[in-house]
Design an enzyme around this catalytic site. Structure first.
Site, PDB file in Angstrom:
ATOM      1  N   ARG A  10      11.873  -8.346  -3.950  1.00  0.00           N
ATOM      2  CA  ARG A  10      10.534  -8.881  -4.227  1.00  0.00           C
ATOM      3  C   ARG A  10      10.658  -9.813  -5.416  1.00  0.00           C
ATOM      4  O   ARG A  10      10.945  -9.393  -6.523  1.00  0.00           O
ATOM      5  CB  ARG A  10       9.573  -7.730  -4.527  1.00  0.00           C
ATOM      6  CG  ARG A  10       8.118  -8.147  -4.703  1.00  0.00           C
ATOM      7  CD  ARG A  10       7.215  -6.905  -4.743  1.00  0.00           C
ATOM      8  NE  ARG A  10       5.803  -7.241  -4.801  1.00  0.00           N
ATOM      9  CZ  ARG A  10       5.119  -7.427  -5.936  1.00  0.00           C
ATOM     10  NH1 ARG A  10       5.735  -7.308  -7.099  1.00  0.00           N
ATOM     11  NH2 ARG A  10       3.847  -7.731  -5.896  1.00  0.00           N
ATOM     12  N   SER A  42       1.618  -4.465   4.151  1.00  0.00           N
ATOM     13  CA  SER A  42       0.824  -3.784   3.122  1.00  0.00           C
ATOM     14  C   SER A  42      -0.593  -3.571   3.623  1.00  0.00           C
ATOM     15  O   SER A  42      -1.196  -4.483   4.185  1.00  0.00           O
ATOM     16  CB  SER A  42       0.766  -4.642   1.848  1.00  0.00           C
ATOM     17  OG  SER A  42       2.036  -4.738   1.264  1.00  0.00           O
ATOM     18  N   LYS A  72       1.069  -5.701  -9.426  1.00  0.00           N
ATOM     19  CA  LYS A  72       0.584  -6.554  -8.346  1.00  0.00           C
ATOM     20  C   LYS A  72      -0.713  -7.180  -8.819  1.00  0.00           C
ATOM     21  O   LYS A  72      -1.733  -6.527  -8.969  1.00  0.00           O
ATOM     22  CB  LYS A  72       0.352  -5.719  -7.086  1.00  0.00           C
ATOM     23  CG  LYS A  72       0.170  -6.561  -5.844  1.00  0.00           C
ATOM     24  CD  LYS A  72       0.109  -5.674  -4.619  1.00  0.00           C
ATOM     25  CE  LYS A  72      -0.279  -6.462  -3.382  1.00  0.00           C
ATOM     26  NZ  LYS A  72       0.730  -7.445  -2.998  1.00  0.00           N
TER      27      LYS A  72
END
Ligand code: TZP
Ligand code: MG
Length: 213
Positions: free
Chosen positions: A44, A113, A142
């Site tokens: 990520r 997600s 996030k």
């Protein structure tokens, strides 16, 4: 899809996050995650150019292959394909999973997600292999989806889940037991792990907390 076995076995799902890694590179961190025995690792990376990400992913692909670790790339379908990753992880605002399936074929895993029961239900029709469930607790990692959905959404997925899932968001050594007690078998942590001075002992400690029930 045999790449799914590492996921279905349950445990800790590791992710990279260079900005929280105490100056260590994504590739160094992946080596430590592998040394810690983590079997599913997601690359990520939000800030690097494609060429730099590809170089890192090529290294990570080699190391994860040797270690029998499932390697998933976040967000970038082209990067996942170019690097020969085992899967790609999508958010609600990325390319639709059905379109990504046409691009990656049946061998590659697709993760999606989700943040609500509606999204979890919808995912079943989208040909995804697993869903992410969260953020369970408040998190700063996030920035686009910040509000925690809480343990109630996790409870819904545990009861209703027709898909394998991984719990994520604000999970730490100190609260991981509550998440596993609610029925999450796969649990993802970003900052708690990559931000640890000693990643291998941190993961060992988290694991002890998970199995203590
Ligand atoms: N998806 C939902 S929360 C989150 C992602 C990628 C970030 C989780 O990071 P942390 O540091 O484990 O709270
Ligand atoms: Mg994403």
């Amino acid at each position: 899809r045999s790449k799914m076995e590492n996921f279905l076995a349950g445990g800790i799902y590791g992710l990279t996050a260079a900005e929280y890694s105490l100056g260590r590179s994504n590739t160094e961190v992946v080596d430590l995650l592998i040394a810690a025995g983590i079997k599913v690792i997601q690359y990520r990376e939000k800030y690097k150019k494609a060429g730099a990400m590809f170089e890192e992913c090529r290294y990570i692909r080699e190391r994860t292959r040797l270690a029998g670790v499932t390697f998933i790339v976040n967000d970038f379908v082209d990067l996942a394909l170019a690097a020969g990753a085992d899967g790609v992880h999508l958010g609600q605002e990325d390319l639709p999973p059905q379109e990504v399936r046409k691009l990656v074929g049946n061998d590659m895993l697709i993760g999606l997600s989700t943040h609500s029961p509606e999204q979890a239900d919808a995912a079943v029709k989208l040909d995804v292999d697993y869903i992410g469930v969260g953020p369970i607790f408040p998190t700063h990692t996030k920035t686009d989806v910040c509000a925690a959905v809480g343990l109630e959404y996790l409870d819904y997925v545990v009861r209703q889940s027709k898909l394998p899932f991984v719990a994520i968001g604000g999970i730490k050594e100190g609260n991981v037991l509550s998440v596993s007690h609610r029925g999450a078998r796969m649990i993802a942590m970003v900052t708690e792990i990559v931000g640890a001075a000693d990643i291998v002992s941190k993961v060992a400690q988290i694991r002890r907390n998970i199995v203590r029930d």
